[in-house]
Structure formats: C-alpha cells, structure tokens
Motif scaffolding. Structure first.
Motif, mmCIF file in Angstrom:
data_model
loop_
_atom_site.group_PDB
_atom_site.id
_atom_site.type_symbol
_atom_site.label_atom_id
_atom_site.label_comp_id
_atom_site.label_asym_id
_atom_site.label_seq_id
_atom_site.Cartn_x
_atom_site.Cartn_y
_atom_site.Cartn_z
ATOM 1 N N LEU A 155 0.826 -1.213 0.000
ATOM 2 C CA LEU A 155 0.000 0.000 0.000
ATOM 3 C C LEU A 155 0.859 1.261 0.000
ATOM 4 N N LEU A 156 1.971 1.212 0.725
ATOM 5 C CA LEU A 156 2.878 2.362 0.741
ATOM 6 C C LEU A 156 3.474 2.600 -0.640
ATOM 7 N N SER A 157 3.836 1.512 -1.324
ATOM 8 C CA SER A 157 4.377 1.629 -2.673
ATOM 9 C C SER A 157 3.347 2.216 -3.629
ATOM 10 N N ILE A 158 2.101 1.747 -3.509
ATOM 11 C CA ILE A 158 1.024 2.243 -4.369
ATOM 12 C C ILE A 158 0.759 3.723 -4.104
ATOM 13 N N LYS A 159 0.735 4.102 -2.842
ATOM 14 C CA LYS A 159 0.490 5.495 -2.477
ATOM 15 C C LYS A 159 1.589 6.406 -3.026
ATOM 16 N N ASN A 160 2.848 5.997 -2.834
ATOM 17 C CA ASN A 160 3.967 6.807 -3.331
ATOM 18 C C ASN A 160 3.939 6.941 -4.843
ATOM 19 N N GLU A 161 3.615 5.851 -5.515
ATOM 20 C CA GLU A 161 3.543 5.868 -6.981
ATOM 21 C C GLU A 161 2.461 6.844 -7.459
ATOM 22 N N ALA A 162 1.322 6.820 -6.782
ATOM 23 C CA ALA A 162 0.216 7.703 -7.167
ATOM 24 C C ALA A 162 0.564 9.174 -6.927
ATOM 25 N N VAL A 163 1.191 9.438 -5.795
ATOM 26 C CA VAL A 163 1.562 10.824 -5.475
ATOM 27 C C VAL A 163 2.614 11.345 -6.451
ATOM 28 N N LEU A 164 3.618 10.517 -6.756
ATOM 29 C CA LEU A 164 4.676 10.940 -7.673
ATOM 30 C C LEU A 164 4.139 11.173 -9.086
ATOM 31 N N THR A 165 3.199 10.313 -9.487
ATOM 32 C CA THR A 165 2.573 10.502 -10.803
ATOM 33 C C THR A 165 1.744 11.779 -10.818
ATOM 34 N N GLY A 166 1.076 12.084 -9.701
ATOM 35 C CA GLY A 166 0.234 13.271 -9.602
ATOM 36 C C GLY A 166 1.005 14.568 -9.710
ATOM 37 N N VAL A 167 2.257 14.584 -9.239
ATOM 38 C CA VAL A 167 3.048 15.824 -9.313
ATOM 39 C C VAL A 167 3.794 15.940 -10.635
ATOM 40 N N GLY A 168 3.640 14.944 -11.507
ATOM 41 C CA GLY A 168 4.197 15.049 -12.849
ATOM 42 C C GLY A 168 5.656 14.676 -13.001
ATOM 43 N N GLN A 175 12.110 6.402 -10.793
ATOM 44 C CA GLN A 175 12.977 5.250 -10.556
ATOM 45 C C GLN A 175 14.134 5.614 -9.624
ATOM 46 N N VAL A 176 14.695 6.801 -9.844
ATOM 47 C CA VAL A 176 15.793 7.243 -8.974
ATOM 48 C C VAL A 176 15.299 7.430 -7.546
#
Length: 444
Positions: A155-168, A175-176
C-alpha cells in the motif's frame, strides 16, 4: 603401563557401543536434529505457507464511477497488479461482489472467509480530506503480522507511486527516487595482519560465522554434559557394584581414570561426528540450500581458521570438564547421589554457555566476554565466540589456550589424587577433611 591404559579404553568403548541405550539415544537425537533442521520446510508444506494468502475485497461497481483519486476497488486492483509482478506472490487478491448494503457486504465478506475462499479481507474507510483511505485487514488468524506487513509495504508503494505521478515526475526521476539505498556491512580488523585473527568479513561471511558459532556452542555444551555425565555415572556404577575393586587389582587407579576419560572421549567423538554428518546432509538438501541462498549464506564460506580453533578449544574444554566429572564420580558411592554431586560442574558449563548465547552472540566485544575468554571454565565457549564474531589478537587467543592447558594439568593432577583415594571409599559421600586424609595416606 600403556597396556593397562589401552585395555581400559577398549573396554569402555566396546561396553558403550554394545549398549542399546547408547545406540537408541544416538538415533533419537539424530532424528530430532533432522526434524528441527527441516522444520521450516515441513511447516510451509503442511500449513500451505508456500501458497499466496487469499485476501478478499469488495468489488463495488458504484465506486468505479467515482471521481475520487483513491477508491477501494481501484486500490485493490493496484494491489493485484503489484503482487502479480512478484516472482512468488505473497498475496492473491480476490474480488467479492457488492451485496447492495454495508451490512450485507460485511456478511458476504465473512461468509467468504468461512467458506475458505479467502483467508481474510480488506476494509477501506475513506479519508475526509480525499487522501489515502485508512485500511483494516480482518482475518480469523491471531496476530497475522506476516500478511499485515506485506500489505502495508504494498500500500505504501502504491500510495507513493500515485503521489509521484500526480506531481508530474518523469519515469526516470521516479525510478531514482524509489530505488533502495544499498548499504553493505563489512567487518574489519584495526590490527595489523600479524596481530589479529582474520582480516575482515563480508555480511555473508559474518552470517555464516554466526551460524557456525551457534552450532559449535551447542555441540560443545552437549559433549561436555552428555559425555561428562557418562564418565561420572560409569565410575559410580562400577564403584557401587564393587567392580572397581576388581579393576584396581589389574590396572592402577590413575590408568583407570585417564583410560575411561579417553575411552569416553572416543565414544563422544563418534556420537558428535554422527550428529555433524546428519546436520551436513540435511543442510545440503535442495530446499535447505535454497533457504540458505535466500539468506545470502553459502556453506563454502566456512572459515577454516575458526574450525581449527574450535576443535582446539573443544578438545581442551572436554578434557578439563571430563577430569572434574571423573573425580566427582569417584567419591560418590550411589548413583542416586550423582546428580547432586555433579551439579556444581554442570552449573559452571551452563554459565559459560549462557554467557555466550545471551551476551556474546549479540556483542562479542563486551568486557564480560573478554574476561570470560581467559577463565578456563568459560574460555572454550567465550573465545570461540570472539573468534567467530570478532578479530581478537593472536596473543589473546594463545594466552587463553595456554591458561586452559595449564588448568587441565592442575585439575588433572588434583582429580587423579581424588580418584585414587575416592574409588576405595564406600558408604556416604566423604567430607573434604576425610578425602584429604585419604589422599595423603594413599601412595599407590
């Protein structure tokens, strides 16, 4: 002189090997070792741990039309995608159809657990600020921490992925940012090459040494306790049955004592060798080799220097305690009194074992372990622990060996005097004063 000694050795070895109790005990312990080593594999097979945990979630068609960023159905789909990317998925997501109401949905989810369609289910509670919802994992298992930790990481991985995608952020920057920081642990030696044992070890070598030290401590403790008790009980049994009176007419008490100690050493060495072979055979089974590989442990990384020193301390430790057990066994006339008589020796060995198991394995450089490595009764345990888990200077290792060797000579001389006097004293256990008189009076 030598003929009498080897006669006692041969008699002791043959007598033990022919005994059913010795053979049965050896076989039982070998079976127990095999079961213990393969216990994790057996548990995984019988408990189904090799299969992914089925986790249910409510598949709501209404939520799919929602404009919220995080919905339970959407998160569940991302979880399913996350675990499908794994080589061996820990969790399998199972959709449970929407029953139309909150009460009916709860009943349907519980029924799925009852019907063993799923092992547990996720319950999502939407956050008031539109952020990531709070998640509850429900199952019948008590403290199902394994599944909870796995779901939390996912869930933490999914949340981080969504937030990072949201900020563009670009895929390269994501990946870095998400790449783990790798840190290796290497043990070093601050002494020069000629002054210390070993020149540093990698994390895998350290793990191998920890496991090896653990096994050595157990083997040494078992050898001292089992073989020492056998020596004391053999002498006491011969004395109580008056066989001792016949033996000392053909073999001097001194030859009898050291012959019995060496004979029992060969018996114990054979027994320990059987256990070592059983351990090696079981550890080299394919499923155990895979487990060791996952833990980054290789049997080829066993430190030969540690093995050599372990054998030296094993031999010295055995003969130190064996002479003490022989001396105590010689002054006891009844086998019923033997347990109480050898208790102080048992406590000495137990103290050394506990000091290293509960203190030395975590921190081998404490002052307690360093001091214990120079006390002969504790040094077989403590110095082996230091050798395996740190880099003690050579002079400390050989000082410990020298102190242990000198102690064996002193304790052996005293034990021989006690043995010569004690084997001829019957009745109640003699007092220290009576024993001293007998030791002075006996000149043979």
């Amino acid at each position: 002189m030598n003929n009498g000694f080897w006669t006692v050795v041969g008699f002791t070895v043959k007598n033990k090997f022919r005994g059913k109790a010795f053979l049965i005990t050896t076989i039982i312990i070998a079976i127990i070792l095999s079961v213990v080593i393969n216990l994790p594999y057996l548990f995984s097979k019988f408990s189904g741990e090799d299969k992914p945990t089925a986790v249910g979630y409510l598949d709501s068609a209404q939520e799919q039309l929602s404009s919220q960023m995080f919905t339970s159905t959407g998160i569940a789909a991302l979880l399913d995608e996350y675990y499908q990317k794994q080589e061996k998925p820990e969790i399998k997501m199972v959709a449970i159809p929407d029953a139309g109401s909150e009460e009916a949905n709860e009943k349907a989810l519980k029924q799925a657990v009852s019907d063993e369609k799923v092992d547990g289910y996720l319950e999502f509670k939407a956050a008031t600020d539109g952020g990531f919802p709070s998640v509850v994992y429900k199952s019948e298992a008590l403290l199902d921490t394994g599944s909870t930790r796995s779901l939390q990481a996912a869930l933490l991985s999914i949340k981080n992925e969504a937030v990072l995608t949201g900020v563009g952020l670009s895929d390269e920057l994501k990946q870095v940012l998400q790449a783990p920081v790798v840190i290796d642990s290497v043990q070093i030696s601050t002494s020069d090459g000629a002054g210390s044992v070993g020149q540093g070890k990698t994390a895998s070598q350290q793990a191998m040494d920890i496991g090896l030290v653990y096994v050595i401590l157990f083997m040494l403790f078992m050898a001292i306790m089992i073989t020492g008790q056998m020596i004391a009980s053999e002498i006491t049994a011969e004395k109580s049955s008056r066989v001792m009176e016949i033996l000392i007419t053909s073999v001097s008490p001194l030859k009898g004592m050291f012959g019995k100690i060496f004979g029992m050493f060969l018996v114990g060495l054979t027994q320990i060798s059987v256990y070592i072979i059983v351990i090696i055979v079981n550890m080299t089974l394919p499923h155990n080799l895979d487990t060791l590989k996952d833990m980054n442990i290789s049997l080829s990384e066993v430190d030969p220097v540690l093995l050599v020193y372990a054998i030296i301390f094993y031999l010295l430790g055995y003969f130190l305690f064996a002479t003490m057990f022989a001396a105590v066994g010689s002054i006891v006339s009844r086998t019923e009194d033997l347990g109480q008589a050898v208790l102080p020796i048992t406590m000495l060995s137990l103290a050394g074992f506990y000091i290293c198991m509960f203190g030395g394995l975590n921190n081998p450089n404490t002052m307690l372990i360093k001091v214990a490595s120079f006390i002969p009764f504790f040094s077989p345990y403590a110095m082996v622990t230091r050798l395996g888990l740190s880099n003690p200077p050579y002079w400390q290792v050989w000082l410990s060996i020298a102190a242990l060797a000198v102690s064996i000579v002193i304790v052996g001389w005293l034990a021989a005097k006690i043995y010569r006097a004690g084997v001829l004293m019957y009745g109640k256990r003699p007092s220290i004063r009576e024993l001293r008189k007998a030791m002075r009076a006996y000149k043979g």
